[in-house]
Design a protein around this motif. Structure first.
Motif, PDB file in Angstrom:
ATOM      1  N   SER A 162     -82.551 -26.731  51.760  1.00 58.48           N
ATOM      2  CA  SER A 162     -83.604 -26.213  50.880  1.00 58.48           C
ATOM      3  C   SER A 162     -83.578 -24.696  50.750  1.00 58.48           C
ATOM      4  O   SER A 162     -84.077 -24.152  49.771  1.00 58.48           O
ATOM      5  CB  SER A 162     -84.973 -26.658  51.377  1.00 58.48           C
ATOM      6  OG  SER A 162     -85.157 -26.221  52.707  1.00 58.48           O
ATOM      7  N   GLU A 163     -82.983 -24.006  51.712  1.00 58.35           N
ATOM      8  CA  GLU A 163     -82.973 -22.541  51.643  1.00 58.35           C
ATOM      9  C   GLU A 163     -81.726 -21.998  52.315  1.00 58.35           C
ATOM     10  O   GLU A 163     -81.127 -22.668  53.157  1.00 58.35           O
ATOM     11  CB  GLU A 163     -84.167 -21.966  52.419  1.00 58.35           C
ATOM     12  CG  GLU A 163     -85.480 -21.968  51.687  1.00 58.35           C
ATOM     13  CD  GLU A 163     -86.597 -21.543  52.630  1.00 58.35           C
ATOM     14  OE1 GLU A 163     -86.578 -20.372  53.068  1.00 58.35           O
ATOM     15  OE2 GLU A 163     -87.452 -22.390  52.946  1.00 58.35           O
ATOM     16  N   GLY A 164     -81.419 -20.760  51.983  1.00 57.91           N
ATOM     17  CA  GLY A 164     -80.324 -20.088  52.666  1.00 57.91           C
ATOM     18  C   GLY A 164     -80.610 -18.604  52.746  1.00 57.91           C
ATOM     19  O   GLY A 164     -81.276 -18.038  51.869  1.00 57.91           O
ATOM     20  N   GLN A 165     -80.119 -18.000  53.813  1.00 54.10           N
ATOM     21  CA  GLN A 165     -80.305 -16.554  53.993  1.00 54.10           C
ATOM     22  C   GLN A 165     -79.118 -16.055  54.800  1.00 54.10           C
ATOM     23  O   GLN A 165     -78.924 -16.507  55.932  1.00 54.10           O
ATOM     24  CB  GLN A 165     -81.622 -16.302  54.738  1.00 54.10           C
ATOM     25  CG  GLN A 165     -81.944 -14.843  54.955  1.00 54.10           C
ATOM     26  CD  GLN A 165     -82.433 -14.181  53.672  1.00 54.10           C
ATOM     27  OE1 GLN A 165     -83.416 -14.614  53.086  1.00 54.10           O
ATOM     28  NE2 GLN A 165     -81.720 -13.171  53.218  1.00 54.10           N
ATOM     29  N   GLY A 166     -78.334 -15.151  54.220  1.00 55.94           N
ATOM     30  CA  GLY A 166     -77.143 -14.693  54.934  1.00 55.94           C
ATOM     31  C   GLY A 166     -76.214 -15.860  55.219  1.00 55.94           C
ATOM     32  O   GLY A 166     -75.927 -16.670  54.340  1.00 55.94           O
ATOM     33  N   ALA A 167     -75.802 -16.000  56.475  1.00 56.32           N
ATOM     34  CA  ALA A 167     -74.887 -17.081  56.846  1.00 56.32           C
ATOM     35  C   ALA A 167     -75.644 -18.344  57.268  1.00 56.32           C
ATOM     36  O   ALA A 167     -75.036 -19.310  57.722  1.00 56.32           O
ATOM     37  CB  ALA A 167     -73.976 -16.622  57.976  1.00 56.32           C
ATOM     38  N   VAL A 168     -76.979 -18.332  57.131  1.00 53.20           N
ATOM     39  CA  VAL A 168     -77.795 -19.437  57.639  1.00 53.20           C
ATOM     40  C   VAL A 168     -78.298 -20.327  56.501  1.00 53.20           C
ATOM     41  O   VAL A 168     -78.765 -19.841  55.473  1.00 53.20           O
ATOM     42  CB  VAL A 168     -79.005 -18.887  58.446  1.00 53.20           C
ATOM     43  CG1 VAL A 168     -79.924 -20.018  58.900  1.00 53.20           C
ATOM     44  CG2 VAL A 168     -78.516 -18.075  59.632  1.00 53.20           C
ATOM     45  N   LEU A 169     -78.170 -21.646  56.707  1.00 51.37           N
ATOM     46  CA  LEU A 169     -78.744 -22.622  55.780  1.00 51.37           C
ATOM     47  C   LEU A 169     -79.924 -23.293  56.479  1.00 51.37           C
ATOM     48  O   LEU A 169     -79.879 -23.522  57.688  1.00 51.37           O
ATOM     49  CB  LEU A 169     -77.701 -23.687  55.417  1.00 51.37           C
ATOM     50  CG  LEU A 169     -76.478 -23.212  54.639  1.00 51.37           C
ATOM     51  CD1 LEU A 169     -75.422 -24.311  54.564  1.00 51.37           C
ATOM     52  CD2 LEU A 169     -76.875 -22.757  53.241  1.00 51.37           C
ATOM     53  N   ARG A 170     -80.973 -23.593  55.719  1.00 46.74           N
ATOM     54  CA  ARG A 170     -82.130 -24.276  56.312  1.00 46.74           C
ATOM     55  C   ARG A 170     -82.328 -25.581  55.555  1.00 46.74           C
ATOM     56  O   ARG A 170     -82.141 -25.634  54.338  1.00 46.74           O
ATOM     57  CB  ARG A 170     -83.362 -23.383  56.173  1.00 46.74           C
ATOM     58  CG  ARG A 170     -84.478 -23.717  57.131  1.00 46.74           C
ATOM     59  CD  ARG A 170     -85.554 -22.623  57.176  1.00 46.74           C
ATOM     60  NE  ARG A 170     -85.068 -21.374  57.752  1.00 46.74           N
ATOM     61  CZ  ARG A 170     -84.941 -20.222  57.089  1.00 46.74           C
ATOM     62  NH1 ARG A 170     -85.276 -20.142  55.815  1.00 46.74           N
ATOM     63  NH2 ARG A 170     -84.482 -19.137  57.676  1.00 46.74           N
ATOM     64  N   ASP A 171     -82.723 -26.645  56.289  1.00 50.95           N
ATOM     65  CA  ASP A 171     -82.958 -27.918  55.596  1.00 50.95           C
ATOM     66  C   ASP A 171     -84.451 -28.185  55.442  1.00 50.95           C
ATOM     67  O   ASP A 171     -85.283 -27.411  55.918  1.00 50.95           O
ATOM     68  CB  ASP A 171     -82.199 -29.071  56.285  1.00 50.95           C
ATOM     69  CG  ASP A 171     -82.828 -29.515  57.597  1.00 50.95           C
ATOM     70  OD1 ASP A 171     -83.886 -28.966  57.996  1.00 50.95           O
ATOM     71  OD2 ASP A 171     -82.253 -30.429  58.233  1.00 50.95           O
ATOM     72  N   VAL A 172     -84.771 -29.286  54.762  1.00 51.58           N
ATOM     73  CA  VAL A 172     -86.174 -29.575  54.450  1.00 51.58           C
ATOM     74  C   VAL A 172     -87.008 -29.841  55.704  1.00 51.58           C
ATOM     75  O   VAL A 172     -88.231 -29.810  55.649  1.00 51.58           O
ATOM     76  CB  VAL A 172     -86.307 -30.787  53.488  1.00 51.58           C
ATOM     77  CG1 VAL A 172     -85.951 -30.387  52.072  1.00 51.58           C
ATOM     78  CG2 VAL A 172     -85.466 -31.966  53.951  1.00 51.58           C
ATOM     79  N   LYS A 173     -86.341 -30.118  56.822  1.00 49.89           N
ATOM     80  CA  LYS A 173     -87.088 -30.335  58.057  1.00 49.89           C
ATOM     81  C   LYS A 173     -87.235 -29.047  58.865  1.00 49.89           C
ATOM     82  O   LYS A 173     -87.740 -29.063  59.994  1.00 49.89           O
ATOM     83  CB  LYS A 173     -86.393 -31.396  58.902  1.00 49.89           C
ATOM     84  CG  LYS A 173     -86.357 -32.742  58.186  1.00 49.89           C
ATOM     85  CD  LYS A 173     -85.824 -33.832  59.081  1.00 49.89           C
ATOM     86  CE  LYS A 173     -86.100 -35.182  58.405  1.00 49.89           C
ATOM     87  NZ  LYS A 173     -85.463 -36.280  59.107  1.00 49.89           N
ATOM     88  N   GLY A 174     -86.743 -27.951  58.296  1.00 52.13           N
ATOM     89  CA  GLY A 174     -86.881 -26.665  58.972  1.00 52.13           C
ATOM     90  C   GLY A 174     -85.774 -26.374  59.972  1.00 52.13           C
ATOM     91  O   GLY A 174     -85.796 -25.362  60.659  1.00 52.13           O
ATOM     92  N   ARG A 175     -84.766 -27.260  60.062  1.00 53.05           N
ATOM     93  CA  ARG A 175     -83.652 -26.998  60.976  1.00 53.05           C
ATOM     94  C   ARG A 175     -82.718 -25.962  60.361  1.00 53.05           C
ATOM     95  O   ARG A 175     -82.568 -25.899  59.144  1.00 53.05           O
ATOM     96  CB  ARG A 175     -82.863 -28.294  61.237  1.00 53.05           C
ATOM     97  CG  ARG A 175     -83.648 -29.329  62.028  1.00 53.05           C
ATOM     98  CD  ARG A 175     -82.842 -30.613  62.175  1.00 53.05           C
ATOM     99  NE  ARG A 175     -82.580 -31.211  60.856  1.00 53.05           N
ATOM    100  CZ  ARG A 175     -82.234 -32.487  60.674  1.00 53.05           C
ATOM    101  NH1 ARG A 175     -82.084 -33.299  61.711  1.00 53.05           N
ATOM    102  NH2 ARG A 175     -82.026 -32.957  59.461  1.00 53.05           N
TER     103      ARG A 175
END
Ligand code: PLP
Length: 476
Positions: free
Chosen positions: A31-44
Motif C-alpha cells: 500500500s505504500e513505499g518510502q525509500g527502500a521500504v515497502l509497506r503492506d495493508v497490514k502495516g508490515r
C-alpha cells in the motif's frame, strides 16, 4: 484474509505466476513505499531488495520525482505523439541523446522493455532489407530476408518480436510456432561454461576461470558461417555486461568489446538491450568520476551500439515508459516522399507520455547529481562486503556482482556445481523465507537476485544479506 487480498484472489491473474500456488497463500498487498521500504495493508514493512522488479532507482516517493510528476499533472497528463510534440518528451529526448554520448541521435518512445526491443528489431530488420535491396537490385529484393542473432539464455520481453529473440525454453518454447526466425549463439556463463577447466572455488567464477575465450570463437564462427551463406546477420542483440532474466550472468571483462567488434566486421547492427543494465545499475568502477561519465553498460566496454533500448529504470521506476535510441543513418533510411511509404508505421497510444517523461527527466537529474553518484559508489562497496559473508554457506555456488546487481546461484553441492532440480523450487523457497524476514525479491531459477534501490542504507544492506544468509540456512 484482508478484503483486498480476497479481491485479488477472486479477480487478478498475475504475470509469470503459477496461479494454483498463488491462490494457496494470502498475498502481500503493498500500500505504500518510502525509500527502500515497502509497506503492506497490514502495516508490515519490507525492504525492496529487487527494486520492484528492477525498475526503481532512487527509492519510492523520491521528493524530486514526486514534485516533477505533480508539476506535470497540473499542466497535462497525456496528449498524443501522433501529430503533436510535447514539452517533457522533447526535453527528455535531447537529454537521453546527451547521456548516451555516442553516435545515437534519435529517440523512438514506447511503453515497456518489450516494446523498446520490438522497435529496435523492426527498425534493424527493415533498415537492412532496404540497404541490401538497394545494392542487389529490385529483382532479388523479395528474397532478402535478414536474420538476427541473439545470445543463448536471452530474455528480451514478452511481445512476439521480443520473444523471438528469447532463448529460455521455459518461457519461449511454447510459442515457437508464432515466432520469426532468429539464431542463438553461446553466451559466456563462466560458472557453468563447458570450456572452463577450473575447479570450483569460493569466488566469482569469472575470477578463477581457465579458458581460451572459446565463447568468443563461437560467436566468430556463427557470424562467419552466416556471412558465407550470403545473408550476413542484420543485427546482433545482447544485454551488455550482464544477462538479467537468464540468471544474472555476467560477462568477463573484454568479452563484449571482442564480440561486438566481430559482429560489426560482419556488417551486423548492434542492438544493446539496457532495459536492466542501464541508468547506473551496472557501473562496476568504484570511482565517482567513472560513475558519472557512464550511465550505461556499453560505455564501460567502449561499445557504441546502433540501437540502445531503455525502459525499467527510465522513469526511476514510477511509470511505464521506454525509449529506443538509434543513429541518424537508420533514421535517414526511413525518409522519403509520403507516397514512397518509407514511414516507420509503428506506435502506441501512450507514446511520449508527459507524466512518464517528466518523471524520467527528474530521475536523470538525480542520477547525475554528486550525491547520487557517491551514494552508488558507497552502496556498491557495501554490497560487495556483505556478499563476501555468504561464501560460508555450502549451498552457494557462485556470487556474481556487477555494479549494483548481484546474482547468487544456489547449488546442491558447491564442490561439484550440482544444480537443484526445477521441482525443488530452491530459489522460490529461499525468497519466501527472506520475505518472512522482511526482505522482498524474486529469483531467476536457482539464482537469488539482489538489486536494491540506490538509496539503500548500510544497515538495510546488512539486513538484506543476513535475511538471505538465514533463509538459505533455514531452507537447506
Ligand atoms: C524486463 C526486461 C525486458 C522486458 O521489459 P518489460 O518492461 O517487462 O516489457 C527486456 N529486456 C530486459 C533485459 C529486461 O530485463
Amino acid at each position: 484474509m484482508h478484503p483486498l487480498a480476497k479481491l485479488d484472489h477472486q479477480f487478478v491473474w498475475h504475470p509469470f505466476t503459477q496461479m494454483r500456488d498463488w491462490l494457496r497463500d494470502e498475498p502481500i498487498v503493498i500500500s505504500e513505499g518510502q525509500g527502500a521500504v515497502l509497506r503492506d495493508v497490514k502495516g508490515r514493512e519490507y525492504l525492496d531488495a529487487n527494486s520492484s522488479i528492477w525498475t526503481n532507482l532512487h527509492g519510492h516517493q523520491h521528493p524530486k520525482i514526486n514534485a516533477a510528476v505533480r508539476g506535470q499533472l497540473n499542466k497535462i497528463s497525456h496528449s498524443s505523439a501522433l501529430g503533436f510534440a510535447n514539452e517533457p518528451a522533447s526535453l527528455l529526448a535531447g537529454k537521453l541523446v546527451g547521456v548516451a554520448n555516442s553516435k545515437l541521435a534519435k529517440v523512438f518512445y514506447s511503453d515497456d522493455g518489450s516494446t523498446a526491443l520490438e522497435v529496435a528489431v523492426k527498425l534493424a530488420y527493415e533498415f537492412t532489407r532496404r540497404t541490401r535491396c538497394n545494392t542487389v537490385g529490385r529483382a532479388s529484393a523479395r528474397a532478402v530476408s535478414p536474420r538476427l542473432l541473439a545470445l543463448d539464455g536471452a530474455y528480451h520481453g514478452d511481445t512476439i518480436g521480443a520473444v523471438s529473440l528469447g532463448h529460455i525454453d521455459l518461457f519461449h518454447k511454447a510459442y515457437a510456432g508464432l515466432l520469426f526466425k532468429t539464431d542463438k549463439v553461446m553466451s559466456p556463463y563462466c560458472y557453468r561454461c563447458p570450456f572452463n577447466r577450473a575447479k570450483p572455488e569460493r569466488d566469482d567464477a569469472r575470477n578463477y576461470r581457465k579458458c581460451r575465450w572459446e565463447c568468443v570463437s563461437r560467436v566468430e564462427q556463427k557470424l562467419s558461417a552466416q556471412t558465407k551463406k550470403g545473408n550476413p546477420y542484420a543485427a546482433f542483440v545482447f544485454e551488455p555486461l550482464m544477462q538479467g532474466a537468464a540468471g544474472m550472468i555476467p560477462q568477463p571483462g573484454g568479452w563484449l568489446r571482442q564480440v561486438t567488434d566481430i559482429a560489426r566486421s560482419h556488417g551486423a547492427l548492434l542492438v544493446a538491450d539496457e532495459v536492466m543494465t542501464g541508468f547506473g545499475r551496472t557501473n562496476s568502477k568504484l570511482s565517482a568520476a567513472a560513475s558519472r561519465s557512464s550511465l550505461f553498460a556499453c560505455q564501460q566496454e567502449l561499445v557504441q551500439p546502433d540501437f540502445l533500448c531503455l525502459a525499467k529504470g527510465l522513469t526511476g521506476g514510477y511509470l511505464p515508459m521506454a525509449a529506443t535510441l538509434t543513429t541518424q543513418k537508420v533514421f535517414d533510411a526511413f525518409l522519403g516522399g509520403y507516397e514512397e511509404l518509407k514511414t516507420f508505421f509503428h506506435g502506441h497510444s501512450y507514446t511520449g507520455n508527459q507524466l512518464g517523461a517528466a518523471a524520467a527527466l527528474a530521475s536523470l537529474d538525480i542520477l547525475q547529481s554528486k550525491s547520487s553518484v557517491s551514494q552508488r559508489v558507497r552502496l556498491q562497496k557495501q554490497m560487495q562486503d556483505e556478499l563476501q559473508t555468504l561464501w560460508v554457506l555450502p549451498h552457494i555456488g557462485d556470487i556474481r556482482q556487477v555494479g549494483l546487481v548481484a546474482g547468487i546461484e544456489l547449488v546442491k553441492n558447491w564442490r561439484t556445481r550440482e544444480p537443484f532440480a526445477l521441482r525443488e523450487r530452491a530459489g522460490i523457497r529461499v525468497c519466501a523465507a527472506m520475505s518472512r524476514r522482511g526482505v522482498l525479491t524474486r529469483p531467476a531459477g536457482n539464482v537469488i537476485v539482489l538489486m536494491p534501490p540506490y538509496c539503500t542504507t548500510k544497515t538495510q544492506m546488512q539486513k538484506i544479506a543476513s535475511a538471505l544468509r538465514e533463509a538459505v540456512a533455514e531452507v537447506f
